[in-house]
Design an enzyme around this catalytic site. Structure first.
Site, PDB file in Angstrom:
ATOM      1  N   ASN A 263     -38.231  17.843 -21.359  1.00 54.10           N
ATOM      2  CA  ASN A 263     -38.476  19.208 -21.841  1.00 54.10           C
ATOM      3  C   ASN A 263     -37.423  19.612 -22.874  1.00 54.10           C
ATOM      4  O   ASN A 263     -36.241  19.271 -22.753  1.00 54.10           O
ATOM      5  CB  ASN A 263     -38.545  20.208 -20.683  1.00 54.10           C
ATOM      6  CG  ASN A 263     -37.342  20.179 -19.753  1.00 54.10           C
ATOM      7  OD1 ASN A 263     -36.732  19.134 -19.549  1.00 54.10           O
ATOM      8  ND2 ASN A 263     -37.006  21.321 -19.202  1.00 54.10           N
TER       9      ASN A 263
ATOM     10  N   GLU B  16     -36.177  23.027 -24.893  1.00 57.46           N
ATOM     11  CA  GLU B  16     -36.290  24.491 -24.852  1.00 57.46           C
ATOM     12  C   GLU B  16     -35.820  25.135 -26.152  1.00 57.46           C
ATOM     13  O   GLU B  16     -35.315  24.471 -27.053  1.00 57.46           O
ATOM     14  CB  GLU B  16     -35.487  25.016 -23.650  1.00 57.46           C
ATOM     15  CG  GLU B  16     -36.031  24.453 -22.348  1.00 57.46           C
ATOM     16  CD  GLU B  16     -35.406  25.065 -21.110  1.00 57.46           C
ATOM     17  OE1 GLU B  16     -34.313  25.675 -21.207  1.00 57.46           O
ATOM     18  OE2 GLU B  16     -36.024  24.922 -20.035  1.00 57.46           O
TER      19      GLU B  16
ATOM     20  N   GLU C 144     -43.980  16.430 -20.059  1.00 54.37           N
ATOM     21  CA  GLU C 144     -45.251  15.690 -20.021  1.00 54.37           C
ATOM     22  C   GLU C 144     -45.913  15.663 -21.397  1.00 54.37           C
ATOM     23  O   GLU C 144     -46.407  14.636 -21.859  1.00 54.37           O
ATOM     24  CB  GLU C 144     -46.224  16.330 -19.031  1.00 54.37           C
ATOM     25  CG  GLU C 144     -45.747  16.331 -17.596  1.00 54.37           C
ATOM     26  CD  GLU C 144     -44.937  17.567 -17.220  1.00 54.37           C
ATOM     27  OE1 GLU C 144     -44.166  18.080 -18.051  1.00 54.37           O
ATOM     28  OE2 GLU C 144     -45.091  18.017 -16.070  1.00 54.37           O
TER      29      GLU C 144
ATOM     30  N   CYS D  19     -47.336  21.687 -15.251  1.00 56.88           N
ATOM     31  CA  CYS D  19     -47.807  23.062 -15.447  1.00 56.88           C
ATOM     32  C   CYS D  19     -49.256  23.046 -15.947  1.00 56.88           C
ATOM     33  O   CYS D  19     -49.800  22.007 -16.330  1.00 56.88           O
ATOM     34  CB  CYS D  19     -46.901  23.807 -16.431  1.00 56.88           C
ATOM     35  SG  CYS D  19     -47.196  23.384 -18.163  1.00 56.88           S
TER      36      CYS D  19
ATOM     37  N   CYS E 248     -49.842  21.612 -19.485  1.00 55.55           N
ATOM     38  CA  CYS E 248     -49.765  20.141 -19.506  1.00 55.55           C
ATOM     39  C   CYS E 248     -51.004  19.525 -18.863  1.00 55.55           C
ATOM     40  O   CYS E 248     -51.500  18.492 -19.330  1.00 55.55           O
ATOM     41  CB  CYS E 248     -48.508  19.663 -18.805  1.00 55.55           C
ATOM     42  SG  CYS E 248     -47.009  20.003 -19.762  1.00 55.55           S
TER      43      CYS E 248
HETATM   44  N1  THU Z   1     -41.369  22.108 -17.501  1.00 54.26           N
HETATM   45  C1  THU Z   1     -41.767  20.856 -17.805  1.00 54.26           C
HETATM   46  O1  THU Z   1     -41.121  20.139 -18.586  1.00 54.26           O
HETATM   47  N2  THU Z   1     -42.913  20.401 -17.246  1.00 54.26           N
HETATM   48  C2  THU Z   1     -43.699  21.129 -16.410  1.00 54.26           C
HETATM   49  O2  THU Z   1     -44.791  20.704 -16.080  1.00 54.26           O
HETATM   50  C3  THU Z   1     -43.221  22.406 -15.898  1.00 54.26           C
HETATM   51  C4  THU Z   1     -42.071  22.993 -16.608  1.00 54.26           C
HETATM   52  C5  THU Z   1     -40.149  22.612 -18.132  1.00 54.26           C
HETATM   53  C6  THU Z   1     -40.387  23.743 -19.103  1.00 54.26           C
HETATM   54  C7  THU Z   1     -39.056  24.440 -19.093  1.00 54.26           C
HETATM   55  O3  THU Z   1     -38.207  23.805 -20.021  1.00 54.26           O
HETATM   56  C8  THU Z   1     -38.504  24.191 -17.703  1.00 54.26           C
HETATM   57  O4  THU Z   1     -39.280  23.123 -17.155  1.00 54.26           O
HETATM   58  C9  THU Z   1     -38.606  25.386 -16.765  1.00 54.26           C
HETATM   59  O5  THU Z   1     -39.894  25.885 -16.720  1.00 54.26           O
END
Ligand code: THU
Length: 134
Positions: free
Chosen positions: A42, A44, A55, A88, A91
């Site tokens: 991830n 940000e 993902e 999520c 994704c």
């Molecule tokens: N996040 C993911 O990388 N994948 C997911 O399926 C759920 C959330 C990340 C997004 C954000 O950077 C952090 O987790 C908190 O939500």
């Protein structure tokens, strides 16, 4: 490559995470049928809605290297949580189009817990190109 090795790659991918706002590092690894592996983590942004999940970064990474849905064998995720986290909704929607419906998805936690599923299980009745037909 076996399941545990792929999960280890997802764990390593967490080191690539840029997550100063959530401090929640997610790693992902896609195994292709020819043995290649594509990682995602991830990434940000101070403008929070622009954060990108591990993902989607993994699957887009694979596509940007010329690989497609039918080339994929499995996907592993890794989070440092008591129970493995699941992808999520955004994704799930992306994976429903770009990742094989019945290929294994290993959701893992750093503590060693693993839950195995598929995108078909995670997102039944997904919106797809079929829905765009009038
Ligand atoms: N996040 C993911 O990388 N994948 C997911 O399926 C759920 C959330 C990340 C997004 C954000 O950077 C952090 O987790 C908190 O939500």
């Amino acid at each position: 490559m076996d399941k545990m090795e792929l999960i280890e790659k997802a764990k390593e991918a967490r080191n690539l995470s840029y997550s100063p706002y959530s401090n929640f590092a997610v790693g992902a690894a896609i195994l292709c049928k020819d043995g290649r592996i594509f990682l995602g983590a991830n990434v940000e942004n101070a403008s929070y809605p622009l954060c990108m999940c591990a993902e989607r970064n993994a699957v887009y990474n694979a596509y940007m290297n010329g690989y497609k849905k039918d080339d994929f064998e499995a996907l592993a995720l890794c989070t440092d949580t008591d129970e493995p986290s699941s992808p999520c909704g955004a994704c799930r929607q992306v994976l429903s189009e770009l990742f094989p419906a019945k290929a294994p998805i290993y959701m893992s936690a750093v503590n060693g817990k693993i839950v195995e599923t598929t995108i078909k299980e995670l997102l039944p009745y997904a919106f797809s190109e079929e829905d765009l037909k009038k």
